[in-house]
Scaffold this active site. Sequence first.
Site, mmCIF file in Angstrom:
data_model
loop_
_atom_site.group_PDB
_atom_site.id
_atom_site.type_symbol
_atom_site.label_atom_id
_atom_site.label_comp_id
_atom_site.label_asym_id
_atom_site.label_seq_id
_atom_site.Cartn_x
_atom_site.Cartn_y
_atom_site.Cartn_z
ATOM 1 N N GLU A 208 4.415 2.708 -11.216
ATOM 2 C CA GLU A 208 4.704 1.994 -9.970
ATOM 3 C C GLU A 208 3.404 1.361 -9.495
ATOM 4 O O GLU A 208 2.517 2.050 -9.008
ATOM 5 C CB GLU A 208 5.269 2.962 -8.916
ATOM 6 C CG GLU A 208 6.549 3.672 -9.336
ATOM 7 C CD GLU A 208 7.731 2.732 -9.493
ATOM 8 O OE1 GLU A 208 7.637 1.554 -9.068
ATOM 9 O OE2 GLU A 208 8.758 3.170 -10.043
ATOM 10 N N CYS A 243 2.023 -1.168 -0.873
ATOM 11 C CA CYS A 243 2.151 -1.893 -2.143
ATOM 12 C C CYS A 243 3.202 -2.997 -2.093
ATOM 13 O O CYS A 243 3.135 -3.958 -2.856
ATOM 14 C CB CYS A 243 2.456 -0.929 -3.287
ATOM 15 S SG CYS A 243 3.962 0.030 -3.064
#
Length: 457
Positions: A208, A243
């Site tokens: 991720e 993010c």
Amino acid sequence: MIQEIHQKQSQYQQEIFPMTTKRRKLLLKTLASQIERHRKNIQSALRLDLGKSTYEADIAEIDYCLQDIKHTLKSIDSWAKPQKVKTPILVQPGTSYVHAEPLGKVLVIAPWNYPFQLLIAPLISALAAGNSVCLKPSEVSHHTAIAIENMIKEAFKPEEVAVVQGGVEETTELLNLNWDHIFYTGNSHVAKIVMTAAAKHLSPVTLELGGKSPCFVFDIDASLTKAARRIVWGKFFNTGQTCVAPDYILCQEKDKDKLVSLLWEQITNFYGNEIKESPDYGRIINAKHFDRLSKLINKDEILKGGNTDRDSLFIEPCILECTADSPAMQEEIFGPILPIIVVKDKQQAIEFVKKGDKPLAAYIFTDSNSTEKLFRNKISSGGMTTNDCLVHLMNQDLPFGGVGVSGMGSYHGKFGFDRLSHQKAYLKRSFFMDIDLRYPPYEGKLAKLKKIMSLIP
């Protein structure tokens, strides 16, 4: 210690394989109880590490994980149940199933920006799937790492869930071991190291990562104020250290001035005129990241904000007018800096984004269905939201993950359960009937077999 944890978890998984759903539920309930018991400690740790308000600590970290557990407990029986699938006529009579099996030992390596959620959410998926888990919190968010270790050690045996503290040396030692899955959240540089280490053992990975998530603002008038409000919330939540935060805005010249004005109006509505004094506005994680972000602020490009104080790791929300060559456009920002790129039209906006890597997220703000459809179909990203930011992560029935350099594999809800399970194919035949066509000698049988196969719809 690391070797001992690895050996204990290996032996434990061999002894109890597969872990019963009853045991998995107990572990998840224990985790939920521990989170509640340690809530104040976690809140304090997040405040010390990132200056997070109690509100942000609760909704984005603590309560997010508790809701994840609640959803998982409600669904785990159906997820773990063998799924019956069709059985072709050539292997009848028989029945076919897909069995979800635990992988075994899962290593979770988490980042510092959401140091609780991004460690505990993968843990929830791993426990639901019946695995043992080794947690490696970020040493950068030191206070939260200690709070998590105390919470876990108090209630879990190391063969079920263990925590390893440390930096590069400890992480390297962990990566030298053979894990049944490695789950890493962070940057692409370290992801390559993780993937290289995993390849030596043929260990599967979930990565991720991140990237420059674009925010398209086109064909919008009546809803522009609401759009600005939601963009500001998504960008400056956690001081931009998210993010999936909108990394930059793409818009036309005719909309720029009004949009900038509305964005700054919302910033002051949220945090006041003295933003540094706001209890709801956090701080940059450390001096290293403060210095990196400061270099991205070109004073000639500042439209609004941008004041800094290194001693308190404070960077005021900053709106820039940038080009493709600007410092802020050369890397993922990961901070409270919002560039605006002016383009001629929607097609130029699409071409601008496609010149870069596929982002982890993309955002579309528009009143036009055709504009939404255009960007939705033309832009490839890990996830996408129209007329809001970040909120696709709140839906446990949607996968969360990247594409290309923004990541591989997805999780949340059943997607996490499936990602950390082995999907075993299982077919059971009956002795009731046995067709000679499948057995040698084969002479004269091929034409008959092909004729039968041609009749199968």
